[in-house]
Design a protein around this motif. Sequence first.
Motif, PDB file in Angstrom:
ATOM      1  N   GLY A 180       0.790  -1.230   0.000  1.00 44.20           N
ATOM      2  CA  GLY A 180       0.000   0.000   0.000  1.00 44.20           C
ATOM      3  C   GLY A 180       0.821   1.277   0.000  1.00 44.20           C
ATOM      4  N   ILE A 181       2.138   1.142   0.029  1.00 42.57           N
ATOM      5  CA  ILE A 181       2.987   2.334   0.167  1.00 42.57           C
ATOM      6  C   ILE A 181       3.516   2.812  -1.189  1.00 42.57           C
ATOM      7  CG2 ILE A 181       5.173   3.169   1.138  1.00 42.57           C
ATOM      8  CD1 ILE A 181       4.505   1.536   3.646  1.00 42.57           C
ATOM      9  N   VAL A 182       3.415   4.130  -1.405  1.00 38.57           N
ATOM     10  CA  VAL A 182       3.999   4.756  -2.593  1.00 38.57           C
ATOM     11  C   VAL A 182       5.421   5.169  -2.227  1.00 38.57           C
ATOM     12  CG1 VAL A 182       3.888   6.741  -4.143  1.00 38.57           C
ATOM     13  CG2 VAL A 182       1.776   5.611  -3.427  1.00 38.57           C
ATOM     14  N   ARG A 183       6.394   4.651  -2.941  1.00 39.03           N
ATOM     15  CA  ARG A 183       7.788   5.005  -2.640  1.00 39.03           C
ATOM     16  C   ARG A 183       8.067   6.426  -3.118  1.00 39.03           C
ATOM     17  NH1 ARG A 183       6.120   0.369  -0.641  1.00 39.03           N
ATOM     18  NH2 ARG A 183       7.776  -0.682   0.452  1.00 39.03           N
ATOM     19  N   PRO A 184       8.780   7.223  -2.292  1.00 41.04           N
ATOM     20  CA  PRO A 184       9.081   8.608  -2.690  1.00 41.04           C
ATOM     21  C   PRO A 184       9.745   8.694  -4.056  1.00 41.04           C
ATOM     22  CG  PRO A 184       9.608   8.275  -0.369  1.00 41.04           C
ATOM     23  CD  PRO A 184       9.218   6.934  -0.910  1.00 41.04           C
ATOM     24  N   GLU A 185      10.563   7.706  -4.400  1.00 39.17           N
ATOM     25  CA  GLU A 185      11.231   7.751  -5.704  1.00 39.17           C
ATOM     26  C   GLU A 185      10.230   7.645  -6.858  1.00 39.17           C
ATOM     27  OE1 GLU A 185      14.277   8.767  -6.262  1.00 39.17           O
ATOM     28  OE2 GLU A 185      14.228   9.037  -4.084  1.00 39.17           O
ATOM     29  N   VAL A 211       7.438   9.181  -6.865  1.00 41.93           N
ATOM     30  CA  VAL A 211       6.987  10.567  -7.037  1.00 41.93           C
ATOM     31  C   VAL A 211       8.039  11.348  -7.819  1.00 41.93           C
ATOM     32  CG1 VAL A 211       6.344  12.693  -5.848  1.00 41.93           C
ATOM     33  CG2 VAL A 211       5.618  10.470  -4.916  1.00 41.93           C
ATOM     34  N   ARG A 212       9.294  11.176  -7.426  1.00 43.84           N
ATOM     35  CA  ARG A 212      10.370  11.905  -8.113  1.00 43.84           C
ATOM     36  C   ARG A 212      10.344  11.585  -9.617  1.00 43.84           C
ATOM     37  NH1 ARG A 212      15.097  14.078  -6.357  1.00 43.84           N
ATOM     38  NH2 ARG A 212      15.116  12.955  -4.381  1.00 43.84           N
ATOM     39  N   ALA A 213      10.176  10.316  -9.937  1.00 45.21           N
ATOM     40  CA  ALA A 213      10.196   9.897 -11.343  1.00 45.21           C
ATOM     41  C   ALA A 213       9.001  10.449 -12.120  1.00 45.21           C
ATOM     42  CB  ALA A 213      10.217   8.374 -11.422  1.00 45.21           C
ATOM     43  N   ALA A 214       7.918  10.750 -11.401  1.00 46.44           N
ATOM     44  CA  ALA A 214       6.704  11.209 -12.093  1.00 46.44           C
ATOM     45  C   ALA A 214       6.706  12.715 -12.344  1.00 46.44           C
ATOM     46  CB  ALA A 214       5.475  10.831 -11.271  1.00 46.44           C
ATOM     47  N   LEU A 215       7.556  13.456 -11.616  1.00 51.91           N
ATOM     48  CA  LEU A 215       7.534  14.925 -11.749  1.00 51.91           C
ATOM     49  C   LEU A 215       8.049  15.372 -13.114  1.00 51.91           C
ATOM     50  CD1 LEU A 215       8.843  16.009  -8.203  1.00 51.91           C
ATOM     51  CD2 LEU A 215       6.474  15.977  -9.053  1.00 51.91           C
ATOM     52  N   VAL A 252      -2.392   2.280   5.949  1.00 54.32           N
ATOM     53  CA  VAL A 252      -0.941   2.423   5.764  1.00 54.32           C
ATOM     54  C   VAL A 252      -0.538   3.895   5.779  1.00 54.32           C
ATOM     55  CG1 VAL A 252      -0.611   0.265   4.497  1.00 54.32           C
ATOM     56  CG2 VAL A 252      -1.041   2.387   3.258  1.00 54.32           C
ATOM     57  N   VAL A 253       0.672   4.125   6.265  1.00 53.84           N
ATOM     58  CA  VAL A 253       1.180   5.485   6.434  1.00 53.84           C
ATOM     59  C   VAL A 253       2.210   5.770   5.344  1.00 53.84           C
ATOM     60  CG1 VAL A 253       2.361   7.063   8.013  1.00 53.84           C
ATOM     61  CG2 VAL A 253       0.858   5.262   8.925  1.00 53.84           C
ATOM     62  N   GLN A 254       2.000   6.841   4.613  1.00 57.75           N
ATOM     63  CA  GLN A 254       2.959   7.224   3.574  1.00 57.75           C
ATOM     64  C   GLN A 254       4.077   8.089   4.182  1.00 57.75           C
ATOM     65  OE1 GLN A 254       2.662   5.867   0.704  1.00 57.75           O
ATOM     66  NE2 GLN A 254       0.510   5.258   0.675  1.00 57.75           N
ATOM     67  N   ASP A 255       5.247   8.032   3.555  1.00 56.71           N
ATOM     68  CA  ASP A 255       6.383   8.834   4.028  1.00 56.71           C
ATOM     69  C   ASP A 255       6.237  10.255   3.472  1.00 56.71           C
ATOM     70  OD1 ASP A 255       8.730   9.923   4.822  1.00 56.71           O
ATOM     71  OD2 ASP A 255      10.013   8.310   4.062  1.00 56.71           O
ATOM     72  N   ILE A 256       5.383  11.013   4.146  1.00 56.95           N
ATOM     73  CA  ILE A 256       5.041  12.354   3.656  1.00 56.95           C
ATOM     74  C   ILE A 256       6.256  13.282   3.650  1.00 56.95           C
ATOM     75  CG2 ILE A 256       3.679  14.419   4.232  1.00 56.95           C
ATOM     76  CD1 ILE A 256       2.111  12.090   2.888  1.00 56.95           C
ATOM     77  N   ALA A 257       7.068  13.223   4.693  1.00 54.13           N
ATOM     78  CA  ALA A 257       8.214  14.134   4.767  1.00 54.13           C
ATOM     79  C   ALA A 257       9.166  13.911   3.590  1.00 54.13           C
ATOM     80  CB  ALA A 257       8.951  13.941   6.086  1.00 54.13           C
ATOM     81  N   ALA A 258       9.388  12.646   3.217  1.00 54.88           N
ATOM     82  CA  ALA A 258      10.305  12.360   2.108  1.00 54.88           C
ATOM     83  C   ALA A 258       9.719  12.828   0.776  1.00 54.88           C
ATOM     84  CB  ALA A 258      10.595  10.861   2.056  1.00 54.88           C
ATOM     85  N   VAL A 259       8.424  12.592   0.587  1.00 56.87           N
ATOM     86  CA  VAL A 259       7.788  13.055  -0.655  1.00 56.87           C
ATOM     87  C   VAL A 259       7.788  14.585  -0.692  1.00 56.87           C
ATOM     88  CG1 VAL A 259       5.622  13.101  -1.969  1.00 56.87           C
ATOM     89  CG2 VAL A 259       6.351  10.983  -0.853  1.00 56.87           C
TER      90      VAL A 259
END
Lengths: 396, 126
Positions: free
Chosen positions: A132-137, A139-143, A161-168
């Motif tokens: 259930g987790i979206v990896r921050p990378e 997001v980086r690849a999608a920008l 599930v908790v996403q790594d908001i600070a990293a994103v």
Amino acid sequence: MNTVTTIYLDYAASTPVDPRVADVMIECLRPSGAQGNPSSAGHEYGRRARGMVEKARAQVAAAIGARPDCIVWTSGATESDNLAIFGVARFNADRGRHLVSSKTEHKAVLDPLKQLEREGFEVTWLKPAADGIVRPEQVRAALRPDTQLVSLMHVNNEIGVVQDIAAVGAICRERGVPFHVDAAQSAGKLPLNVETMNVDLMSLTAHKIYGPKGVGALYVRRKPPLGLQPLIYGGGQEHGLRSGTLATHQIVGMGLAFEIAEREREQDVERICALRDQLWAGIASIGDVELNGHPRDCVAGLLNISFRGIEGESLQFALRELAVSAGAACSSASEEASYVLRALGRSDQLAQSSLRFSLGRFTTAEQIETAIAAVKREVTRLRSFSPQAANAEKKS
Amino acid sequence: MSETPYSPLVVEHFGHPRNVGRFAPAADVITASAGDPEQGVRFDLSARVHGDRIVAMRFEVYGCPHCIAAGSLLSERLQGATQEQLRRWSWREASDELEFPPDKRGRLLVLEDAVHALATQWQRRQ
């Protein structure tokens, strides 16, 4: 069924109002409360109401590490999500029309984004891993150079599930892209700080944190200012971002609810986590069940479980002494298997046979023991006449 | 009492389904199935026959409360049935009695398929 004896395990759908919150709201509605319009600065009644609204604004702001003037009152998280997404996209439409989000967002995020797609915007839909987790990378690849907004929920409403908001958020800051977070399910359960989490817009609601239904807020970063086009025009309240007379008693309730939740968060979370572990241990002992979501990066009090070989509607009806959700409450009228569980790769059968148990401030150990006994009894009963084909297929 | 989307008869059969299970394979036992759990419904029927009559029925079901009630009701109704009665059995019988919602009637067609398959199986045995 006598609803008085039904055990409430649906806190992720909505929480009961804390009696302390109800008291201040009722006080607010009395003649000695806030009968004036908070915008009527010319007399005592209006100034008194304004004072209450500003106190609540400070309470909510303090709970998320924000400045009070960054809080915009809304009718709830759905409106906050709509204001954030439409607001940023339309304000910046001349500069780019690309947005990034994930497939497992709440409908209040998915549907505005789909509407923007119909209006000519392009959305990159990130697919979370099986946990259930979206990896921050991802997001980086999608920008892209024309990306105007990233929207990602902090805690998933179905599986917790908790996403790594600070990293994103750090990636978005680095690339200068505004970052919106729906925190409806995390407030009061996880520490929130818009500065350390690098968040530009944060949706909040009162009714999932022991406050009233019908009121929410959107945190909007002020420095540097964030361009946002309003959804509602009128009296120009809330810096012109959300016109309409402020719902004073609702706002007062939300303010106190956030203050209490933050003050009591650690002890609440510790107690609720222990109850959740107790519930999971009891249900897991039945066998042939699957926990949906990440086993550790999960918010306190939420368990989403698939039961092999049992159809979801029958399971929910068999357990009608428990108030639980089959999939998300907002879409349970639909027979479509949960889109969140499908996005995580669950089969139709497992997605259809999932139940969400969500615990909260007023859940007791005795209630959990009763719930475990009911689940064991009914799962065993329903499986006793489930076809072997259902049981064999489910394990493949 | 809070309202449920199920009729009292459905609630009764759901809570106390009759004739659940399956007969072990034997010369006088016929079986048939229809549906797929991935599609939300599956019925497994087995019957013990003697002469031209069903003398005992068993069923297993994966499905919603309406489907569980339909399997249970059917298992009662088909006691003593002939092959011809199985072939003539229509989903409408269960639909009317259990007040099936229109959007769920397709699930009864799956049950009808299972009943007709049971008749075919019986004929092959003879």
